[in-house]
Design an enzyme around this catalytic site. Structure first.
Site, PDB file in Angstrom:
ATOM      1  N   GLY A  40       0.803  -1.214   0.000  1.00  0.00           N
ATOM      2  CA  GLY A  40       0.000   0.000   0.000  1.00  0.00           C
ATOM      3  C   GLY A  40       0.837   1.266   0.000  1.00  0.00           C
ATOM      4  N   ASN A  41       0.224   2.354  -0.405  1.00  0.00           N
ATOM      5  CA  ASN A  41       0.933   3.623  -0.457  1.00  0.00           C
ATOM      6  C   ASN A  41      -0.044   4.780  -0.587  1.00  0.00           C
ATOM      7  OD1 ASN A  41       0.544   3.460  -3.557  1.00  0.00           O
ATOM      8  ND2 ASN A  41       1.970   1.779  -3.158  1.00  0.00           N
ATOM      9  N   SER A  62       9.733   2.598  -1.144  1.00  0.00           N
ATOM     10  CA  SER A  62       9.414   1.205  -1.460  1.00  0.00           C
ATOM     11  C   SER A  62       9.926   0.255  -0.392  1.00  0.00           C
ATOM     12  CB  SER A  62      10.046   0.833  -2.811  1.00  0.00           C
ATOM     13  OG  SER A  62       9.773  -0.511  -3.137  1.00  0.00           O
ATOM     14  N   GLY A  63       9.053  -0.699   0.003  1.00  0.00           N
ATOM     15  CA  GLY A  63       9.480  -1.797   0.856  1.00  0.00           C
ATOM     16  C   GLY A  63       9.831  -1.435   2.279  1.00  0.00           C
ATOM     17  N   SER A  96       6.966   1.280  -5.633  1.00  0.00           N
ATOM     18  CA  SER A  96       6.892   0.625  -6.942  1.00  0.00           C
ATOM     19  C   SER A  96       5.673   1.080  -7.731  1.00  0.00           C
ATOM     20  CB  SER A  96       6.870  -0.900  -6.769  1.00  0.00           C
ATOM     21  OG  SER A  96       5.779  -1.296  -5.959  1.00  0.00           O
ATOM     22  N   HIS A 118      -4.426  -3.144  -0.808  1.00  0.00           N
ATOM     23  CA  HIS A 118      -4.905  -4.468  -1.194  1.00  0.00           C
ATOM     24  C   HIS A 118      -5.955  -4.916  -0.183  1.00  0.00           C
ATOM     25  CE1 HIS A 118      -0.685  -5.096  -3.143  1.00  0.00           C
ATOM     26  NE2 HIS A 118      -1.513  -4.491  -3.977  1.00  0.00           N
ATOM     27  N   ASP A 141     -23.964   8.193  -1.678  1.00  0.00           N
ATOM     28  CA  ASP A 141     -23.299   9.367  -1.110  1.00  0.00           C
ATOM     29  C   ASP A 141     -21.866   9.516  -1.596  1.00  0.00           C
ATOM     30  OD1 ASP A 141     -25.552   9.867   0.462  1.00  0.00           O
ATOM     31  OD2 ASP A 141     -24.715   8.928   2.252  1.00  0.00           O
ATOM     32  N   HIS A 181      -5.912  -7.008  -9.008  1.00  0.00           N
ATOM     33  CA  HIS A 181      -4.882  -6.259  -8.292  1.00  0.00           C
ATOM     34  C   HIS A 181      -5.438  -5.679  -6.997  1.00  0.00           C
ATOM     35  CE1 HIS A 181      -1.359  -3.138  -8.688  1.00  0.00           C
ATOM     36  NE2 HIS A 181      -1.484  -3.610  -7.464  1.00  0.00           N
ATOM     37  N   TYR A 239     -24.109  18.079   2.883  1.00  0.00           N
ATOM     38  CA  TYR A 239     -23.632  17.417   4.105  1.00  0.00           C
ATOM     39  C   TYR A 239     -22.328  18.039   4.617  1.00  0.00           C
ATOM     40  CZ  TYR A 239     -21.648  13.774   7.072  1.00  0.00           C
ATOM     41  OH  TYR A 239     -21.062  13.087   8.110  1.00  0.00           O
TER      42      TYR A 239
END
Length: 242
Positions: A40-41, A62-63, A96, A118, A141, A181, A239
């Site tokens: 994730g990023n 990365s990583g 990445s 993910h 919404d 993905h 809202y």
């Protein structure tokens, strides 16, 4: 190559603020159960084209595990995805997924933040290449309809970014499920994109649970288009605090 220390002081201040924001927002991903390990990023656009001729972006290295993240290790790139000389060690390469984020910023001027996770339920829909149907008022919404599926694209170039742009340009949804993905989300700000990532997982989970309990007599019911339009208009324009 751009050198951060040589940029105008106003741009340096913007970059510093974005690094702090992006570092803090990364903590929201494990908090809401959207990522595991180093996956994730989050990225944020730094709007500075008027000063230096190009916008910049700040993104996770990365990583690197989430407990090792700090503003100082956030990586600064131009919108080709090339790391600038930002004072971080050369070993701290950008995520990445940088090429995908950069392509979105380059081709969607309104976008100020991009997130990739993910998360389990949303990624399960992506694995089936199935959109999340609009069966909840919350979806009306937040997404203005179903959450669409983007094409299969592999990491390595801007293919994922092109798929995101092709799918979301002109679409109300701030989220796309890239086939096989997982979800990518966009927002006016990085915080908005993180919110979209949280919400797409929530609605995917709820829809999956609803389907598991559905019967022929009590199926999952889609919302009518006019209802979705009314929900979306109210949530986006009435809202909250304005």
């Amino acid at each position: 190559m751009l050198v951060l220390d040589e940029l105008p002081v106003e741009v340096q201040a913007q970059v510093a603020a974005s690094r702090a924001e992006v570092s803090a927002l990364h903590a929201e991903l494990p908090r809401w159960g959207l990522v595991v390990w180093t996956a994730g990023n989050v990225s944020a656009r730094v709007r500075c084209a008027d000063q230096i001729g190009t916008d910049l972006m700040v993104i996770k290295p990365s990583g690197v595990t989430y407990d090792e993240l700090s503003p100082q290790v956030m990586v600064v790139c131009d919108l080709t995805g090339t790391k600038i000389d930002d004072g971080t060690p050369d070993r701290l390469t950008p995520s990445s997924d940088t090429a995908a984020h950069a392509h979105v910023y380059e081709h969607m001027a309104e976008v100020g933040g991009v997130v990739h996770t993910h998360s389990t339920y949303a990624t399960a829909f992506a694995a089936r290449r199935e959109e999340i149907p609009c069966v909840l008022t919350m979806m009306g919404d937040e997404f203005g309809g179903p959450v669409p599926v983007g094409p299969l694209a592999l990491i390595g170039d801007d293919s994922i970014g092109r798929g995101i742009v092709e799918t979301l340009r002109g679409h109300k949804s701030p989220a796309v499920l890239m086939a096989n993905h997982g979800p990518f989300t966009i927002g006016r700000t990085a915080k908005d994109a993180v919110k979209a990532a949280v919400m797409v997982e929530e609605v995917a989970r709820t829809v999956q649970i609803a389907r598991a309990g559905a019967t022929p007599e009590c199926p999952v019911q889609p919302l009518e288009d006019d209802v979705v339009a009314r929900l979306y208009d109210r949530y986006q324009n009435v809202y909250g605090q304005h």
